[in-house]
Design an enzyme around this catalytic site. Structure first.
Site, short mmCIF file in Angstrom:
data_model
loop_
_atom_site.label_atom_id
_atom_site.label_comp_id
_atom_site.label_asym_id
_atom_site.label_seq_id
_atom_site.Cartn_x
_atom_site.Cartn_y
_atom_site.Cartn_z
N ASP A 197 5.09 12.61 6.99
CA ASP A 197 4.03 11.61 7.12
C ASP A 197 4.73 10.29 7.46
O ASP A 197 5.37 9.68 6.61
CB ASP A 197 3.26 11.53 5.78
CG ASP A 197 2.14 10.49 5.81
OD1 ASP A 197 2.18 9.58 6.67
OD2 ASP A 197 1.24 10.57 4.96
N LYS A 222 -3.86 3.23 10.34
CA LYS A 222 -2.99 2.16 9.83
C LYS A 222 -2.29 1.44 10.98
O LYS A 222 -2.94 0.79 11.76
CB LYS A 222 -2.02 2.76 8.81
CG LYS A 222 -2.67 3.75 7.82
CD LYS A 222 -3.70 3.12 6.91
CE LYS A 222 -4.55 4.12 6.14
NZ LYS A 222 -3.85 5.12 5.35
#
Ligand SMILES: *Cc1c(COP(=O)(O)O)cnc(C)c1O
Length: 408
Positions: A197, A222
């Site tokens: 991730d 994000k």
């Protein structure tokens, strides 16, 4: 640079590309890639920006005779442009976009079957933990949550059923650093997939595929999107067989992003390098300011020379980013709440990676789904506060923190 028609992955559909997707990775420097990745003039009009192909289906001239696009859950040209861009910016061969970061994670775990085991970090994103424990455990997949600060810790948990190692680095919210290369080396010996991730670092700071990872996952919500206006996820990989399996899951399970959202992430990527430079600069100033503060017990930021894995961070990252966590000396939820509700520029909100600064309380927000006992055991104290440092003026941000926390 000569643009010539190049056949893309969909038979019969031509895009005007400098060369092929993969070769783009080789000759563009990173800052150029963020602008040109996946960006080819629209074949029908020459439009420089990828159009938002807001359509659910495509007309066929005879049954089965089409331009490589049949139905928009399976293929969409805006999504395709984004997926090509994702591959280029992560130094991978293939990108796949999903409706959210969690949907991307969900697809990776669906590669597994009942009886398989996963080794994951013990301080990862709360939503990933919830997906693993509350959804996939039910289907007979077993998860081990371990401290990966020393990659060798993984060895103890590997057995014949281990099929996947899931890691996050820097971790959320304690900014631990996991040695990606050491983990992938261990995993390759045993034929175990590694998925990283890479949300916190972004492809500007770290490229896990170059360090041997099989899959990179992003919450594009994000840093990739970067403007807090879209929810989206991504997977990037090199192995064509793995790409086929994940593409099958993407279209079969159906968690695909809409074309407008793909456009927003494509647009976000074009300024990723500029934004990340400022996130890093501001992050460093604020981390060092917090550290000298009399009311603060500890500050977590991987750029400190005495961070336990500083040398690994320096080796695998090109900068340390704008994510910082800290604990107050008076370690209580009440005291944390006082700070959290007094900042004016830092908005109290979940999420991260946008241009504006955010402040967050993991214990009651992002990590509330982890039971308190488990949370404390993993080092997430009651007063732990996480900052997503934006790209505003660093002096203004420090002034805001000072009026909320108190004078140094
Ligand atoms: C936000 C986040 C996710 C989940 O992504 P969504 O887009 O919210 O579904 C996963 N991992 C990390 C590190 C995140 O910050």
């Amino acid at each position: 640079m000569h643009f010539k028609p190049v056949q893309c992955n969909y038979p019969g559909f031509y895009i005007f590309a400098p060369q092929t997707e993969q070769s783009m990775t080789n000759y563009m420097k990173p800052d150029t890639k963020f602008i040109h990745a996946g960006a080819t003039p629209d074949p029908s009009t020459g439009a420089i920006m990828t159009p938002i192909y807001q359509t659910s289906t495509y007309v066929q001239s005879a049954p089965g005779k089409n331009k490589g696009f049949e139905y928009a859950r399976s293929q969409n040209p805006t999504r395709k442009a984004l997926e090509d861009a994702l591959a280029v910016i992560e130094n991978g061969k293939y990108g796949l976009a999903f409706a959210s970061g969690v949907a991307a994670t969900d697809a990776v775990i669906k590669l597994l079957q009942s009886g398989d085991e996963v080794i994951a970090g013990n301080d990862m994103y709360g939503g990933t933990y919830r997906l693993f424990t509350k959804v996939f455990e039910k289907f007979g997949i077993r998860f081990h949550y371990i401290d990966m600060h020393d990659a060798n810790n993984i060895k103890t948990y590997i057995n014949n059923n281990t099929k996947l190692i899931w890691l996050e680095t820097p971790t959320n919210p304690l900014m631990n650093i996991v040695d990606i290369k050491a983990v992938t080396t261990l995993a390759k010996e045993k034929n175990i997939l590694v998925c990283v991730d890479n949300t916190f670092a972004s492809p500007y700071l770290q490229n896990p595929l170059d360090l041997g990872a099989d899959i990179v996952m992003h919450s594009s919500t994000k840093y990739l999107g970067g403007h807090s206006d879209v929810i989206q996820g991504a997977l990037i990989m090199n192995d064509p067989a793995l790409r086929e399996k994940l593409y099958f899951l993407q279209k079969s399970c159906g968690a695909v992003p809409g074309p407008m959202d793909c456009f927003l992430v494509l647009r976000g990527i074009k300024t990723l390098h500029l934004r990340m430079q400022r996130h890093c600069e501001n992050g460093e100033k604020i981390a060092r300011w917090l550290r000298g503060h009399s009311k603060i017990a500890s500050v977590y930021w991987p750029g400190f020379e005495d961070h336990p894995n500083y040398s690994i961070a320096k080796k695998q990252m090109r900068g340390f980013g704008g994510m910082i966590s800290f604990e107050l000396k008076d370690d209580s939820i009440e005291n944390a709440n006082r700070v959290l509700s007094s900042t004016k520029l830092f908005s109290l909100a979940e999420s991260l990676g946008g241009v504006e600064s955010l402040i967050n309380h993991p214990a009651s927000m992002t990590h509330a789904s982890i039971p308190r006992e488990e949370r404390i055991k993993n080092g997430l104290r009651d007063s732990l506060i996480r900052l997503s440092v934006g790209i505003e003026d660093a002096g203004d941000l420090i002034e805001d923190l000072e009026q909320a926390i108190g004078e140094r």
